[in-house]
Structure formats: structure tokens, C-alpha cells
Design a protein around this motif. Structure first.
Motif, PDB file in Angstrom:
ATOM      1  N   ASP A  11      47.234  32.160  34.914  1.00  0.00           N
ATOM      2  CA  ASP A  11      46.199  31.394  35.603  1.00  0.00           C
ATOM      3  C   ASP A  11      45.563  32.235  36.699  1.00  0.00           C
ATOM      4  N   GLU A  12      46.396  32.939  37.461  1.00  0.00           N
ATOM      5  CA  GLU A  12      45.872  33.789  38.536  1.00  0.00           C
ATOM      6  C   GLU A  12      45.011  34.917  37.967  1.00  0.00           C
TER       7      GLU A  12
ATOM      8  N   LYS B 231      41.656  33.676  36.817  1.00  0.00           N
ATOM      9  CA  LYS B 231      40.741  33.423  37.935  1.00  0.00           C
ATOM     10  C   LYS B 231      40.029  34.703  38.349  1.00  0.00           C
ATOM     11  N   GLN B 232      40.729  35.838  38.195  1.00  0.00           N
ATOM     12  CA  GLN B 232      40.120  37.114  38.568  1.00  0.00           C
ATOM     13  C   GLN B 232      39.237  37.669  37.450  1.00  0.00           C
TER      14      GLN B 232
END
Length: 200
Positions: free
Chosen positions: A182-183, A186-187
Motif C-alpha cells: 500500500d505504501e 502510494k508512491q
């Protein structure tokens, strides 16, 4: 009009153990956790079962060492019919018995005897170190069977406990991996959209 064949997803077995660019460190850890869980569940279950069987057998042997069989005589007639609800050995009745130990001491007590046994009938009863009548110990094949049953019951329970613990650890690894994805998305997500739009 040509029909495009349906895409099939091929499941690659043991992919976590193979080198590939998508494999992460958490995948390797998860593979080891799964392997360790199964090995420990099997080996631990077997060892726990053997330990339980040995403990049960030792308990039976210890109880046998604390009691001794004596030849006793009924001092009164046994009842002809057992009392209602007298337990699993309801085919027998309570009666007063008397016996003499090797040192000449005389003892009395109450023991389970066959119904209708007349006074003077010789019966074998079990007594403890204080010369009290006690239930007969579990010996021979019955003791072996109960010890084996204890092992059979404990083994899968111990294995299941290890397996459940492994599932908990694996679940945490999966949640952690999903959070990492997920992180990263996001990037990478916004630039991925720009790259896709640029191709058009």
C-alpha cells in the motif's frame, strides 16, 4: 470474428523458494515460517503424544506401587441386588470385609463384591499403605490402552496449537506485506498513471 482464448493463471509451486524479481524478503520469511510450522506441528505433536503416554504409564505404575492386593473374607452377606445408580461397576455391591496382613495385624473395610456373595467368601481387595480399601489400580492391557489413548488425544492437540501459532505469525506477515504494498503504491501509483497516459 476470432475469439480470444481465456487467460489461465498457472500456479507456480514453491515460488517463494525460487529466485524471481517479485520475491521479497517477507516472502522468504513466510516460506520459512510455513515450513517450520508444519515440521514443528508434526514433530511436536508426536513428541507431545509420546510424553503424554509415558506420563500416563508412569502414573499408573506409581499408583500400583502405592497399593497392594490382599485376600479378604466377607464378614456379612453381600446384597443380592446392587443399589440403583451405584456407578459404572453397578454389577457389584458393597460389603464388609476383613483381612490379616503378613505381620498378623487384622484390618476391616468395605469393598465391592459380587452380589449375593455369602459371608466367609474370599475376595481380593486392594489396600493402600494405611490399610484402607481402595479401588483396584489400572494394570496390564487396560493401563497400556489408557496411556496410548492419552498420547493419541494429546498429539493432535499439540500439533494444532503449533499450527495455530504459525497461522498467527503468517497472518501478521501478510498484513505487513499488504501495508508495504500500500505504501509503495502510494508512491508509484501517481507516476504509473502518468506513464500510462503518456503512452496514449
Amino acid at each position: 470474428m476470432t475469439r480470444t482464448p481465456p487467460t489461465t493463471v498457472t500456479r507456480v509451486r514453491l515460488w517463494r523458494w525460487r529466485r524471481n524479481p517479485l520475491r521479497r524478503h517477507s516472502d522468504i520469511v513466510e516460506a520459512w515460517v510455513v515450513l517450520a510450522t508444519w515440521v514443528l506441528a508434526l514433530v511436536g505433536g508426536v513428541l507431545a503424544g509420546l510424553a503424554a503416554a509415558d506420563t500416563s504409564a508412569s502414573a499408573f505404575a506409581a499408583r500400583l506401587a502405592r497399593v497392594h492386593a490382599v485376600s479378604a473374607v466377607l464378614t456379612d452377606d453381600g446384597a443380592r441386588t446392587p443399589a440403583a445408580g451405584s456407578g459404572y461397576d453397578s454389577g457389584r455391591v458393597w460389603a464388609a470385609v476383613r483381612w490379616t496382613e503378613a505381620d498378623g495385624s487384622v484390618h476391616t473395610g468395605r469393598a465391592k463384591v459380587p452380589p449375593g456373595a455369602p459371608a466367609g467368601t474370599r475376595v481380593t481387595v486392594w489396600a493402600d499403605a494405611a490399610d484402607r480399601v481402595v479401588p483396584p489400580p489400572v494394570t496390564g492391557a487396560a493401563a497400556d490402552l489408557q496411556a496410548a489413548l492419552a498420547g493419541v488425544l494429546v498429539a493432535p492437540s499439540a500439533g494444532a496449537a503449533v499450527w495455530a501459532a504459525g497461522r498467527v505469525v503468517r497472518g501478521r506477515l501478510i498484513r505487513r506485506r499488504m501495508a508495504e504494498w500500500d505504501e509503495e503504491w502510494k508512491q508509484i501509483g501517481p507516476s504509473w498513471g502518468n506513464l500510462s497516459g503518456g503512452r496514449g
